[in-house]
Design an enzyme around this catalytic site. Structure first.
Site, PDB file in Angstrom:
ATOM      1  CE  LYS A  72      -3.469  -0.410  -0.533  1.00 24.65           C
ATOM      2  NZ  LYS A  72      -4.062  -0.735  -1.864  1.00 24.65           N
ATOM      3  CB  THR A  75       4.277  -1.579  -5.221  1.00 25.23           C
ATOM      4  OG1 THR A  75       3.017  -2.199  -4.968  1.00 25.23           O
ATOM      5  CG2 THR A  75       5.046  -1.425  -3.910  1.00 25.23           C
ATOM      6  NE  ARG A  76      -0.004  -3.446 -10.495  1.00 17.05           N
ATOM      7  CZ  ARG A  76       0.534  -4.365 -11.291  1.00 17.05           C
ATOM      8  NH1 ARG A  76       0.985  -4.034 -12.503  1.00 17.05           N
ATOM      9  NH2 ARG A  76       0.661  -5.615 -10.893  1.00 17.05           N
ATOM     10  N   GLY A 279      -6.603   4.129  -4.864  1.00 14.32           N
ATOM     11  CA  GLY A 279      -7.041   5.476  -4.509  1.00 14.32           C
ATOM     12  C   GLY A 279      -8.362   5.526  -3.767  1.00 14.32           C
ATOM     13  NE  ARG A 280     -11.573  -0.201  -3.511  1.00 15.21           N
ATOM     14  CZ  ARG A 280     -11.403  -1.520  -3.543  1.00 15.21           C
ATOM     15  NH1 ARG A 280     -10.593  -2.097  -2.681  1.00 15.21           N
ATOM     16  NH2 ARG A 280     -12.024  -2.251  -4.436  1.00 15.21           N
ATOM     17  CB  ALA A 281     -12.459   7.511   0.391  1.00 11.42           C
ATOM     18  CG  HIS A 282      -7.365   6.123   3.752  1.00 12.94           C
ATOM     19  ND1 HIS A 282      -6.149   6.728   4.024  1.00 12.94           N
ATOM     20  CD2 HIS A 282      -7.115   5.247   2.741  1.00 12.94           C
ATOM     21  CE1 HIS A 282      -5.224   6.249   3.214  1.00 12.94           C
ATOM     22  NE2 HIS A 282      -5.790   5.346   2.436  1.00 12.94           N
TER      23      HIS A 282
END
Length: 315
Positions: A72, A75-76, A279-282
């Site tokens: 997280k 890396t991608r 990029g999902r919201a935490h």
């Protein structure tokens, strides 16, 4: 003549095993964590050399660069950005060769079979974020190639913890399985739960010490994951220099997607963004709990800065 040429190619593809440094752990620890060298040398019948050679002159080869982590950390995104360079051949999936015993026992020929076809002038890159925090991996990578160039992308440890939780949470939601709130993981008996795996993965200095036992700091390039999100081009430029690549990637390869809220890639007129899972919201976390996280990471971060001779803009 054809037989001679094929023989020459096989000699090039044949992996060379590099002698390990003196064992750092006790003999008991070494025997329990290391796979016998014979397993590295073995060649599976299913992965014959011929399958690693293409008629167009390309072949599968061991990676010269590995993105070792962190989970997280981005890396991608880093791998996709590097793939814009014509001299980069990237493995599509995470191979988990050095950290999964079932894969490691397959030997180096199996590892080669997981790599993309590449030409002699190209650098093959593999990325498995779990490598950074796996204690046994540094020695295994060193045994394969002590000259390996390693890429490590890090972000604010507290943010990485939240992102770690978010990924697992969504994985459960997609399978319609319930998952506890992040507070249930972060708090134990009224205190910060330092045994939570996501927190341990963010103790960068502990894992970095293990890598520095085998690789000098000039073989490990640290990418600032927070800066990569905000302004990717300068960070990618640094990676190009570290890998001794000609400067081929430029600012025009990146554009900010207002809908997604992060940078996407533009390559030869084609535009593409990372998967929607990125990029999902935490989750919303109580301010006091966040402060506890920041406070906990203060000393470990300081130790990491001293270890690598560099500071980062973390809480």
């Amino acid at each position: 003549m054809a037989a001679f040429l094929l023989g020459a190619v096989l000699l090039i593809v044949q992996p060379q095993i590099v002698p390990s440094r003196p064992a750092i752990n006790s003999k008991a620890e070494t025997s329990s964590q290391s796979v016998p060298r014979e397993l590295l040398k073995k060649t599976s019948q299913k992965n014959d050399f011929k399958e690693n050679i293409h008629s167009n002159g390309s072949c599968r080869q061991l990676p010269q660069t590995i993105i070792i982590g962190v989970r997280k950390g981005g890396t991608r995104a880093l791998l996709e950005m590097l793939s814009l360079h014509p001299d980069i051949a990237a493995a599509e999936s995470e191979v988990h060769f050095f950290d999964w015993e079932d894969h490691y026992r397959n030997g180096l020929q199996w590892y080669i079979s997981q790599m993309p076809f590449s030409y002699p002038h190209q650098i093959t890159v593999e990325k498995t974020p779990a490598y950074f925090t796996s204690p046994k991996v540094p020695e295994r990578v060193y045994n394969m190639n002590q000259s390996m160039r390693l890429l490590l992308i890090l972000r604010d440890p507290s943010e990485r913890v939240l992102s770690d939780y978010t990924q697992v949470f969504y994985n459960h939601m997609q399978k319609h399985k319930p998952y506890p709130s992040i507070e249930q993981f972060l708090i134990k008996d009224g205190e910060l739960n330092v045994d939570y795996k996501a927190i341990n993965r963010s103790l960068y200095y502990i894992h970095m010490q293990n890598w520095l036992k085998y690789f000098p700091l000039d073989r490990i390039h640290i990418v600032d994951g927070d800066k990569l999100i905000k302004d990717p081009f300068p960070e990618v430029e640094k990676v190009e220099r570290f890998l001794k690549l000609s400067p081929q990637i430029n600012a025009s390869n990146f554009y900010f997607n207002k809908t997604k809220g992060f940078y996407c890639l533009r390559d030869s007129g084609r535009e593409r963004c990372l998967h929607e899972s990125k990029g999902r919201a935490h989750p919303q976390v109580d301010t006091r709990l966040l402060e506890k996280l920041h406070e906990y990471f203060h000393e470990p971060n300081k130790k990491f800065f001293e270890l690598v001779g560099r500071t980062f803009d973390w809480h």
